[in-house]
Design a protein around this motif. Structure first.
Motif, PDB file in Angstrom:
ATOM      1  N   GLN A   5       0.823  -1.211   0.000  1.00  0.00           N
ATOM      2  CA  GLN A   5       0.000   0.000   0.000  1.00  0.00           C
ATOM      3  C   GLN A   5       0.855   1.258   0.000  1.00  0.00           C
ATOM      4  OE1 GLN A   5      -2.233  -1.092   3.596  1.00  0.00           O
ATOM      5  NE2 GLN A   5      -4.091  -0.850   2.382  1.00  0.00           N
ATOM      6  N   CYS A  53       0.372 -11.306   8.671  1.00  0.00           N
ATOM      7  CA  CYS A  53      -0.094 -11.546   7.311  1.00  0.00           C
ATOM      8  C   CYS A  53       0.486 -12.849   6.773  1.00  0.00           C
ATOM      9  CB  CYS A  53       0.275 -10.379   6.401  1.00  0.00           C
ATOM     10  SG  CYS A  53       2.067 -10.093   6.284  1.00  0.00           S
ATOM     11  N   ASN A  55       1.544 -15.045   2.894  1.00  0.00           N
ATOM     12  CA  ASN A  55       1.919 -14.931   1.479  1.00  0.00           C
ATOM     13  C   ASN A  55       2.709 -13.658   1.198  1.00  0.00           C
ATOM     14  OD1 ASN A  55       0.495 -17.363   1.054  1.00  0.00           O
ATOM     15  ND2 ASN A  55      -1.422 -16.234   0.834  1.00  0.00           N
ATOM     16  N   CYS A  57       1.666 -10.611   1.706  1.00  0.00           N
ATOM     17  CA  CYS A  57       1.211  -9.535   2.591  1.00  0.00           C
ATOM     18  C   CYS A  57       0.486  -8.420   1.845  1.00  0.00           C
ATOM     19  CB  CYS A  57       2.366  -8.948   3.407  1.00  0.00           C
ATOM     20  SG  CYS A  57       2.904 -10.057   4.717  1.00  0.00           S
ATOM     21  N   ASN A  59      -3.260  -6.714   0.535  1.00  0.00           N
ATOM     22  CA  ASN A  59      -4.453  -6.379   1.314  1.00  0.00           C
ATOM     23  C   ASN A  59      -5.220  -7.619   1.770  1.00  0.00           C
ATOM     24  OD1 ASN A  59      -4.103  -3.621   1.285  1.00  0.00           O
ATOM     25  ND2 ASN A  59      -5.237  -3.346  -0.628  1.00  0.00           N
ATOM     26  N   ASP A  60      -5.362  -8.582   0.859  1.00  0.00           N
ATOM     27  CA  ASP A  60      -6.135  -9.776   1.177  1.00  0.00           C
ATOM     28  C   ASP A  60      -5.373 -10.764   2.045  1.00  0.00           C
ATOM     29  OD1 ASP A  60      -8.213  -8.768  -0.317  1.00  0.00           O
ATOM     30  OD2 ASP A  60      -7.629  -9.844  -2.153  1.00  0.00           O
ATOM     31  N   ASP A  61      -4.088 -10.509   2.218  1.00  0.00           N
ATOM     32  CA  ASP A  61      -3.256 -11.428   2.999  1.00  0.00           C
ATOM     33  C   ASP A  61      -3.112 -11.005   4.456  1.00  0.00           C
ATOM     34  OD1 ASP A  61      -2.730 -12.981   0.733  1.00  0.00           O
ATOM     35  OD2 ASP A  61      -1.072 -11.667   0.144  1.00  0.00           O
ATOM     36  N   LEU A  63      -4.162 -10.586   8.062  1.00  0.00           N
ATOM     37  CA  LEU A  63      -5.121 -11.324   8.880  1.00  0.00           C
ATOM     38  C   LEU A  63      -5.651 -10.505  10.048  1.00  0.00           C
ATOM     39  CD1 LEU A  63      -3.076 -14.652   8.977  1.00  0.00           C
ATOM     40  CD2 LEU A  63      -4.978 -14.084   7.451  1.00  0.00           C
ATOM     41  N   ARG A  71     -10.389 -10.109  14.683  1.00  0.00           N
ATOM     42  CA  ARG A  71     -11.088 -10.331  13.414  1.00  0.00           C
ATOM     43  C   ARG A  71     -11.225 -11.847  13.210  1.00  0.00           C
ATOM     44  NH1 ARG A  71      -8.287  -8.863   7.763  1.00  0.00           N
ATOM     45  NH2 ARG A  71      -8.384  -6.712   8.569  1.00  0.00           N
TER      46      ARG A  71
END
Length: 345
Positions: A5, A53, A55, A57, A59-61, A63, A71
């Motif tokens: 990001q 995180c 893989n 890291c 956004n979808d990785d 946790l 979460r």
């Protein structure tokens, strides 16, 4: 925030930013359990955002982050005094195993520490060693291990659940005697032995031999123990008549042909009275050809109703004797006479 990001997005992809981790954290736990991943960080990063995180890291990785604390199955806590943040994964499954990253968000390239999580199956094992013994006796259970673990803690537990084995251990190498369990460790032959004394049939069942490893899951081998009834060639029930003779048949192992044969009376085999030597009414006759002897009792008395043990082994080894339960009934003649007497009134 995370490397995918920030302004070095493209550069991070090219250099595989997560591969630049400093050091590695190894964590092991069993399926169905919770695992804590403790991630230290340097001075000056106390107020920075941290995360866990997988893989690359992206956004979808990611946790869990310290901005949300919880979460789904993930939670996180940052102890700024010790400079360690801890991410917890609850209710582990085998698919949770793999590579993770502890991340600290900063301008430019984030700081990463690699984490390897191993999730073990909470059951053991494909093969088990079969051990048999008899109640009231003792049995050694031998547990082999690799020589590199000679100084590690050894233990044994009941059941086949590795995750709780150590906390439920019946004995460990730190405490070499616990009731009927004793443990010795032969580091030369890489084998520890657990001896169980005063066996009962309740001791039968599954056991796990365990070797504790601090940085990995413990090593186990399985044992299936069967404690057989401390019994005899056979167990008979015999009925006699007061005033009449009765003969008790007693087989014995062929190798005992020249042993002294005996018949004793009492509820317990280890506290009974030898009837052949103490009562002239009891006569013993040995038939070596059939590997058996008989004891004949003349003129039975009501008090002869009892438990008898006949054998050929003074050490009372399992399987070398016969248990006979003798019950008594009055003779038909006496019963008939009494019936005629009382029935005439």
């Amino acid at each position: 925030m995370w490397c995918l990001q920030n302004q070095l997005f493209t550069l991070c992809i090219a250099l595989s930013c997560v591969s630049s981790a400093a050091g590695m954290i190894q964590v092991s736990e069993y399926e169905g359990k919770d695992v804590n991943v403790s991630c230290p960080y340097g001075v000056g990063y106390e107020s920075y955002e941290k995360y866990l995180c997988k893989n690359d890291c992206g956004n979808d990785d990611v946790l869990i982050t310290t901005t949300e604390t919880k979460r789904n199955r993930y939670s996180i806590y940052d102890d700024k005094k010790t400079r360690v943040f801890t991410a917890t994964i609850s209710d582990l499954s085998r698919t949770d195993g793999g590579n993770y990253w502890c991340g600290v968000t900063r301008n430019g390239k984030d700081i990463y520490t690699e984490v390897k999580l191993k999730v073990g199956q909470d059951s053991c094992c494909d093969l088990s060693t079969k051990v048999q013994s008899y109640e009231t006796g003792s049995v050694p259970i031998s547990c082999l291990y690799e020589s590199k673990y000679k100084n590690n803690l050894k233990y044994i537990c009941r059941g086949n659940q590795p995750s709780t084995c150590l906390e439920e251990a019946v004995i460990t190498s730190d405490n070499e005697q616990n009731g009927q369990f004793g443990l010795t460790d032969d580091k030369v032959s890489s084998k520890f032995t657990v001896t169980i004394t005063g066996l009962t049939q309740n001791n039968s069942g599954s056991y796990l031999c365990g070797v504790h490893r601090n940085a990995d899951l413990d090593v186990f081998s399985a044992v299936e123990l069967e404690v057989k009834e401390w019994c005899c060639v056979k167990s008979n029930k015999l009925s006699g008549i007061v005033g009449r003779p009765v003969t008790m048949q007693c087989p014995y192992p062929p190798q005992h042909w020249d042993n002294r044969k005996f018949l004793c009376k009492g509820d317990r085999r280890n506290n009974c009275t030898d009837m052949v030597t103490s009562q002239s009414r009891f006569t013993l006759q040995d038939d070596v050809s059939s590997s058996s002897f008989s004891v004949t009792t003349t003129e039975l008395k009501a008090g002869d109703a009892a438990t008898y043990w006949c054998g050929s082994d003074s050490q009372w080894s399992p399987g070398n004797y016969t248990k006979i339960q003798l019950s008594m009934q009055r003779s038909f003649t006496l019963w008939f006479s009494l019936c005629l007497l009382y029935c005439s009134y």
